[in-house]
Design an enzyme around this catalytic site. Structure first.
Site, PDB file in Angstrom:
ATOM      1  N   SER A  62     -14.595   7.371   0.846  1.00 14.29           N
ATOM      2  CA  SER A  62     -15.601   6.663   0.088  1.00 14.29           C
ATOM      3  C   SER A  62     -16.913   7.431   0.077  1.00 14.29           C
ATOM      4  O   SER A  62     -16.930   8.649   0.251  1.00 14.29           O
ATOM      5  CB  SER A  62     -15.810   5.253   0.633  1.00 14.29           C
ATOM      6  OG  SER A  62     -16.466   4.464  -0.340  1.00 14.29           O
TER       7      SER A  62
ATOM      8  N   ASP B 229     -19.752  12.916   8.005  1.00 14.34           N
ATOM      9  CA  ASP B 229     -19.248  14.185   7.491  1.00 14.34           C
ATOM     10  C   ASP B 229     -19.051  13.982   5.992  1.00 14.34           C
ATOM     11  O   ASP B 229     -18.367  13.023   5.580  1.00 14.34           O
ATOM     12  CB  ASP B 229     -17.897  14.540   8.107  1.00 14.34           C
ATOM     13  CG  ASP B 229     -17.988  14.986   9.556  1.00 14.34           C
ATOM     14  OD1 ASP B 229     -19.079  14.896  10.156  1.00 14.34           O
ATOM     15  OD2 ASP B 229     -16.952  15.426  10.091  1.00 14.34           O
TER      16      ASP B 229
ATOM     17  N   HIS C 283     -22.451   6.779  11.347  1.00 14.73           N
ATOM     18  CA  HIS C 283     -23.380   6.700  12.479  1.00 14.73           C
ATOM     19  C   HIS C 283     -24.802   6.401  12.000  1.00 14.73           C
ATOM     20  O   HIS C 283     -25.128   6.608  10.824  1.00 14.73           O
ATOM     21  CB  HIS C 283     -23.341   8.015  13.258  1.00 14.73           C
ATOM     22  CG  HIS C 283     -22.013   8.273  13.910  1.00 14.73           C
ATOM     23  ND1 HIS C 283     -21.817   8.228  15.271  1.00 14.73           N
ATOM     24  CD2 HIS C 283     -20.800   8.562  13.372  1.00 14.73           C
ATOM     25  CE1 HIS C 283     -20.553   8.489  15.553  1.00 14.73           C
ATOM     26  NE2 HIS C 283     -19.908   8.691  14.412  1.00 14.73           N
TER      27      HIS C 283
END
Length: 280
Positions: A227, A86, A142
């Protein structure tokens, strides 16, 4: 003058020992009362979290939370590259002779970003995405493709902020900060997943250090606090989704573009991984 002072403050505060102290605090039980404050401050959607807010024992445990099943569907385009996180797309585009051009007004060389890795020549004319994770975002990372791990490299570095100020006013932070790089082989070629640490990030961790392969969308790693991920595709293998641009917010599993289809013979040559090859 104000910018110089801000840069000086950032230099002084971007020390590993400060990140370590922040990390110890966020892992401790005394950080637990900050969870509802954190949720309210950043408008985090509680309904997505795997557990109820009161079940998290520390701020770090909440920050690195998993989501409920089905919250991030993975796009089913067979030749697709999905967003691993995201995030907000800070920058994207074609790599020009080994250089990522104009990321918040600065250029980055692939050699600097990848620490002069033997892999860097594969990306000299590839495609890049710079994906910024704010404190609001889900912080699990992911696999953007189905493939096998070729190499993992941990590069020690600074912990400068990767927010708008840090990216604009600090010199090439993506190449100077701590990085954990994963090179993944997949049928059309190779991708590099560059996970960049930042101020107050106590660590970047693999979910399973022993994992040798992933299916697209499998959990691969996670950040402790916000980050950036830089995603690179090998030269001549990728076409971005039409209309996608810098400033677009994306969710994990969302389609970023497609790879060129390959023949059955190429698939065999590239040793395409199937589900049975993935550990666990």
């Amino acid at each position: 003058m104000a910018k110089r002072m801000m840069r000086l403050f950032t230099e002084l505060s971007s020390r590993k020992w400060i990140a370590a102290l922040t990390g110890r605090f966020s892992h401790s039980a005394i950080s637990r009362p900050l969870i509802p404050v954190f949720v309210k401050m950043y408008g985090i959607p509680q309904n997505e979290a795997e557990k109820e807010m009161g079940e998290y024992r520390t701020l770090n445990e909440f920050f690195t939370r998993r989501l409920k099943p089905g919250m991030r569907p993975v796009h089913d385009e067979p030749n697709g590259l999905i967003s691993p996180v995201d995030s907000l797309i800070t920058a994207m585009g074609t790599i020009q002779d080994g250089t990522i051009v104009n990321v918040k007004g600065q250029d980055y060389t692939i050699a600097g970003l990848l620490n002069d890795s033997p892999h860097l020549e594969k990306y000299s004319h590839g495609f890049f995405f710079v994906l910024y994770l704010s404190p609001t975002d889900y912080h699990r990372i992911h696999a953007p493709v189905a493939g096998r791990k070729l190499e993992s490299e941990h590069i020690k570095g600074k912990v400068y902020p990767v927010n708008d100020f840090g990216m604009t006013h600090m010199k090439t932070v993506l190449s100077r900060n701590e990085r954990l790089i994963t090179y993944i082989a997949h049928p059309p070629g190779e991708v590099a997943l560059v996970k960049v640490g930042a101020m107050n990030v106590s660590s970047i961790k693999y979910t399973d250090e022993k994992a040798a392969a992933w299916n697209r969308g499998d959990e691969l790693a996670y950040f402790e606090f916000g980050s950036t991920v830089v995603l690179l595709t090998e030269s001549g293998t990728f076409t971005p989704l039409e209309g996608l641009k810098a400033g677009t917010a994306v969710k994990m599993g969302q389609l970023l573009g497609t790879f060129r289809p390959i023949s059955d013979e190429q698939a065999t040559t590239k040793n395409r991984p199937f589900k049975s090859e993935v550990p666990g």
